[in-house]
Design an enzyme around this catalytic site. Structure first.
Site, short mmCIF file in Angstrom:
data_model
loop_
_atom_site.label_atom_id
_atom_site.label_comp_id
_atom_site.label_asym_id
_atom_site.label_seq_id
_atom_site.Cartn_x
_atom_site.Cartn_y
_atom_site.Cartn_z
N LYS A 52 -7.52 -1.13 3.96
CA LYS A 52 -7.42 -0.28 2.76
C LYS A 52 -8.55 -0.60 1.78
O LYS A 52 -9.20 0.29 1.24
CB LYS A 52 -6.05 -0.46 2.09
CG LYS A 52 -4.91 0.15 2.92
CD LYS A 52 -3.52 -0.22 2.42
CE LYS A 52 -2.46 0.29 3.40
NZ LYS A 52 -1.08 -0.04 3.04
N GLN A 96 2.13 -4.02 -0.65
CA GLN A 96 2.26 -3.95 0.81
C GLN A 96 3.63 -4.46 1.25
O GLN A 96 4.07 -5.53 0.84
CB GLN A 96 1.14 -4.77 1.47
CG GLN A 96 1.06 -4.63 2.98
CD GLN A 96 0.67 -3.23 3.46
OE1 GLN A 96 0.00 -2.47 2.76
NE2 GLN A 96 1.12 -2.86 4.66
N ASP A 119 1.52 5.27 -2.87
CA ASP A 119 2.21 5.19 -1.58
C ASP A 119 3.28 6.29 -1.46
O ASP A 119 3.78 6.55 -0.36
CB ASP A 119 2.94 3.83 -1.46
CG ASP A 119 2.23 2.88 -0.52
OD1 ASP A 119 1.52 3.34 0.38
OD2 ASP A 119 2.40 1.66 -0.71
N1 GUN Z 1 3.90 -1.30 5.28
C1 GUN Z 1 3.77 -0.47 6.35
N2 GUN Z 1 3.25 0.71 5.97
C2 GUN Z 1 3.05 0.63 4.63
C3 GUN Z 1 2.52 1.54 3.68
O1 GUN Z 1 2.16 2.68 3.97
N3 GUN Z 1 2.47 1.07 2.39
C4 GUN Z 1 2.90 -0.16 2.05
N4 GUN Z 1 2.84 -0.50 0.76
N5 GUN Z 1 3.40 -1.02 2.91
C5 GUN Z 1 3.46 -0.63 4.20
#
Ligand code: GUN
Length: 294
Positions: A52, A96, A119
């Protein structure tokens, strides 16, 4: 059979985002700024967050990584979230998941200001999505919609079967594809762990979306000839012959299912790269005030 190349599509979309950033900056605006909070040292989470942050650099965004040890208290993490909510330099941020067991993920998600929830996990954004109001769409469903749209895959009136009812994939994509929108207007069946005779449903699917987290669960006999198969699974399967000691496998037994499909997403290189692109698109929207006025 056509392969839906998520890696290539993500690259194209990133190029489009980079151009928009250039326009913003040339117009005297600031760059979009994404922050990511990473707690602990889960290898998969580290790898996702790295990707990211790297993607932010590629498109010209600013990014901030907030790394904390796994033993951080819930109240300390909530304090970090409050600061990010209040920081005008940050357009959007993510925490995350998964978080260590002593931290309540629901409480953390609720603490994020919906205006910065790129998100799309906050119930305000989920509710707005369900009602077709402007919102941040969660990354994986947003990525799937982009794939269907950009590959010109007709969804309207089709039988769409979704496997898995998670809050971040199965449930939202089932809502999005049944909406009166494009892509949308599908007849959606949402299957889960209590579904009886799963194969009877999967065999009817014109579009099969699999988000179970079970490596190679879907076999050729479960898929209709000519189906579109979207494989959301990213499973690490032990393999001593692989350089890293594991290989990535989807939820679909790709080699035997692919020949039956009109379109299929590979793993890796399918849905995965699109999720990061979705996050960038949401952050750009946050910066421009496209969803919530600034
Ligand atoms: N863990 C797995 N996929 C995601 C996501 O799209 N965002 C976040 N914050 N955590 C995750």
């Amino acid at each position: 059979m056509n392969i839906i190349d998520g890696k290539l599509l993500a690259k194209t979309i990133k190029e489009e985002i980079a151009l928009e950033v250039e326009k913003l900056v040339n117009g005297g605006n600031k760059k979009p700024h994404l922050a990511a909070v990473l707690v602990g040292d889960d290898p998969a989470s580290q790898s996702y967050v790295r990707s990211k942050v790297r993607s932010c650099e590629q498109v010209g965004f600013d990014s901030t990584l907030v790394r904390k040890e796994a033993d951080i208290t819930e109240s300390d993490l909530l304090e970090i979230i409050d600061k990010l909510n209040a920081d005008d330099a940050i357009d959007g941020f993510i925490v995350q998941l998964p978080l260590p067991k002593h931290i309540n993920e629901e409480k953390i998600t609720l603490a994020i200001d919906p205006k910065k929830d790129v998100d799309g996990f906050h119930p305000t954004n989920f509710g707005r999505m369900a009602q077709g109001l402007p919102c941040y769409l969660p990354a994986t469903p947003f990525g799937i919609l982009q794939m269907l749209k950009r590959y010109d895959i007709d969804v309207e009136g089709k039988e769409c079967v979704v496997l898995g009812r998670s809050n971040i994939v199965g449930s939202p994509i089932s809502i999005l594809l049944s909406r009166k929108a494009t892509p949308g207007n599908a007849t959606v069946v949402l299957c889960h762990s209590r579904t009886k005779d799963l194969a009877a449903h999967t065999k009817r699917a014109d579009i099969l979306i699999v988000a179970l987290g079970k490596p190679e669960f879907i076999t050729a006999d479960m898929v209709k000839e000519g189906a579109v198969v979207i494989d959301v699974g990213i499973n690490r399967v032990d393999d001593e012959t692989a350089k890293r000691g594991y290989r990535l496998r989807g939820d679909v037994k790709y080699d035997e299912v692919a020949p039956k499909c009109s379109y299929i997403t590979p793993v890796p290189g399918g849905v995965g790269p699109m999720t990061v692109t979705s996050l960038l698109m949401n952050t750009l929207k946050a910066c421009k005030g496209d969803v919530y006025r600034k």
